[in-house]
Design a protein around this motif. Structure first.
Motif, PDB file in Angstrom:
ATOM      1  N   ALA A  49       7.997   0.904 -11.302  1.00 32.21           N
ATOM      2  CA  ALA A  49       6.958   0.434 -10.598  1.00 32.21           C
ATOM      3  C   ALA A  49       6.258   1.386  -9.750  1.00 32.21           C
ATOM      4  N   ARG A  50       5.128   1.362  -9.676  1.00 30.31           N
ATOM      5  CA  ARG A  50       4.175   2.538  -9.159  1.00 30.31           C
ATOM      6  C   ARG A  50       3.914   2.189  -7.679  1.00 30.31           C
ATOM      7  N   THR A  51       3.877   3.143  -6.650  1.00 33.45           N
ATOM      8  CA  THR A  51       3.637   2.507  -5.326  1.00 33.45           C
ATOM      9  C   THR A  51       2.175   2.501  -5.081  1.00 33.45           C
ATOM     10  N   THR A  52       1.578   1.283  -4.477  1.00 38.19           N
ATOM     11  CA  THR A  52       0.427   1.348  -4.275  1.00 38.19           C
ATOM     12  C   THR A  52      -0.052   1.686  -2.804  1.00 38.19           C
ATOM     13  N   VAL A  53      -1.303   2.139  -2.850  1.00 36.84           N
ATOM     14  CA  VAL A  53      -1.734   2.752  -1.250  1.00 36.84           C
ATOM     15  C   VAL A  53      -2.815   1.664  -1.010  1.00 36.84           C
ATOM     16  N   GLN A  54      -2.382   1.063   0.224  1.00 40.87           N
ATOM     17  CA  GLN A  54      -3.213   0.087   0.933  1.00 40.87           C
ATOM     18  C   GLN A  54      -4.073   0.690   1.872  1.00 40.87           C
ATOM     19  N   LEU A  55      -5.313   0.545   1.873  1.00 38.33           N
ATOM     20  CA  LEU A  55      -6.301   1.202   2.695  1.00 38.33           C
ATOM     21  C   LEU A  55      -6.620   0.352   3.809  1.00 38.33           C
TER      22      LEU A  55
END
Length: 110
Positions: A49-55
């Motif tokens: 699973a890739r980590t998602t960047v939340q802005l």
């Protein structure tokens, strides 16, 4: 004399040379069939699973401000370099005019 000598095999022998096996590094043994040409036996496994960047709105503003600051700093550096080149060019031109006048004055005095 300078022609490359390329070996020619007019009649193929049918002997197949196996590909070189990768060298084991730091105690890791290569698994049989683990070559780039081997079929993927783990096609059903899931990718990590890739980590998602939340802005957040605050981080977007911070990124925009940081980008703007970088643009302003780089612009200021480039403008100052251009100004330095222009000042140097003008000063060299003034020195050339003064030297020409001095040489002309010296030649008149003779």
């Amino acid at each position: 004399m300078f022609r490359p000598r390329i070996p020619v095999n007019p009649l193929p022998t049918g002997i197949v040379t196996p590909l070189a096996q990768p060298v084991a590094l730091s105690g890791i043994e290569p698994t049989p069939g683990a070559s780039p040409m081997a079929p993927d036996h783990h096609a059903g496994s899931t990718a990590p699973a890739r980590t998602t960047v939340q802005l957040t709105p605050g981080s977007v503003v911070a990124l925009a401000a940081g980008g703007g600051a970088v643009v302003l700093v780089v612009g200021a550096v480039l403008v100052s370099m251009l100004l330095a080149v222009a000042i140097t060019g003008v000063s060299v031109a003034v020195i050339a005019v003064v030297l020409r006048l001095l040489v002309k004055d010296l030649q008149k005095g003779r």
